[in-house]
Design a protein around this motif. Sequence first.
Motif, PDB file in Angstrom:
ATOM      1  N   SER A  45       0.823  -1.205   0.000  1.00  0.00           N
ATOM      2  CA  SER A  45       0.000   0.000   0.000  1.00  0.00           C
ATOM      3  C   SER A  45       0.858   1.256   0.000  1.00  0.00           C
ATOM      4  O   SER A  45       0.583   2.219  -0.726  1.00  0.00           O
ATOM      5  N   GLU A  87       1.056   4.089  -2.999  1.00  0.00           N
ATOM      6  CA  GLU A  87       0.829   5.513  -2.728  1.00  0.00           C
ATOM      7  C   GLU A  87       1.972   6.357  -3.278  1.00  0.00           C
ATOM      8  O   GLU A  87       1.754   7.436  -3.841  1.00  0.00           O
ATOM      9  N   SER A 125      -7.215   0.427   0.756  1.00  0.00           N
ATOM     10  CA  SER A 125      -6.745   1.585  -0.021  1.00  0.00           C
ATOM     11  C   SER A 125      -6.362   1.174  -1.438  1.00  0.00           C
ATOM     12  O   SER A 125      -6.603   1.911  -2.405  1.00  0.00           O
ATOM     13  N   HIS A 172      -9.517   0.659  -3.421  1.00  0.00           N
ATOM     14  CA  HIS A 172     -10.119   1.942  -3.790  1.00  0.00           C
ATOM     15  C   HIS A 172      -9.437   2.520  -5.034  1.00  0.00           C
ATOM     16  O   HIS A 172     -10.103   3.031  -5.941  1.00  0.00           O
TER      17      HIS A 172
END
Length: 226
Positions: free
Chosen positions: A22, A26, A45, A48
Amino acid sequence: MIVDLNLIGKRVLVVGGGNESSRKVEALLSQQCEIFVVAEKAEQSIKHHADDGKITLELRKIENVDFLKKYKQLDLILATTDDQVLNREIILVGKKTYGCYVYAADDPQLSDFSHPSIINIKDTIQVGISTGGRSPLMGKSLRKHLEPIVKKSISDLILRQIDLQELVRGEAKKKIPSVEHRKKFLTELMVDASVNQCLEEKKISTARELACERLDAFIKRNSNTW
């Protein structure tokens, strides 16, 4: 040595869907690259970002490296599973088959680079803190300590200056053939009181117009020297 990879338009594969994955996703989202994530399970996340169309997510059981065969080209592979043997196999295939940069979260010695802890300031400034793979835990601890200090020291004016410099630098490349003269012009622009006043007051269009005027004036003064 910390190296900032140019990943624009590149194909990046992240294997694993946990916290480490994750964080890597990012960090990659601001790099304008094509991101693929393969994992048995994925953090919310990551899901999403997949739902938003920012990444391509494939949820599947990973027992070996056969899943890599579906990718014809990869420029970077990040192995972040909790299986050290699998991570090693993934990056070995990455080196041999794709000739790309590889990174394993749990194997800095075999990785092509160490992944620094990043302080990201509005996707404009990234500050990397690295121990060269010797102690990632200390790198993360230092980042947490330094992040509020660094962010407090970066003003909105600096961020606007960076945006303006990026814009004007493109124009300067077209009109000023000498790297030395381009650097001189951009340095003058950086400390230009009138331009900075406009940036402080968020008059971005006026600042751009002034910057273009400064560029034309600089060319008139110096064109006979290049």
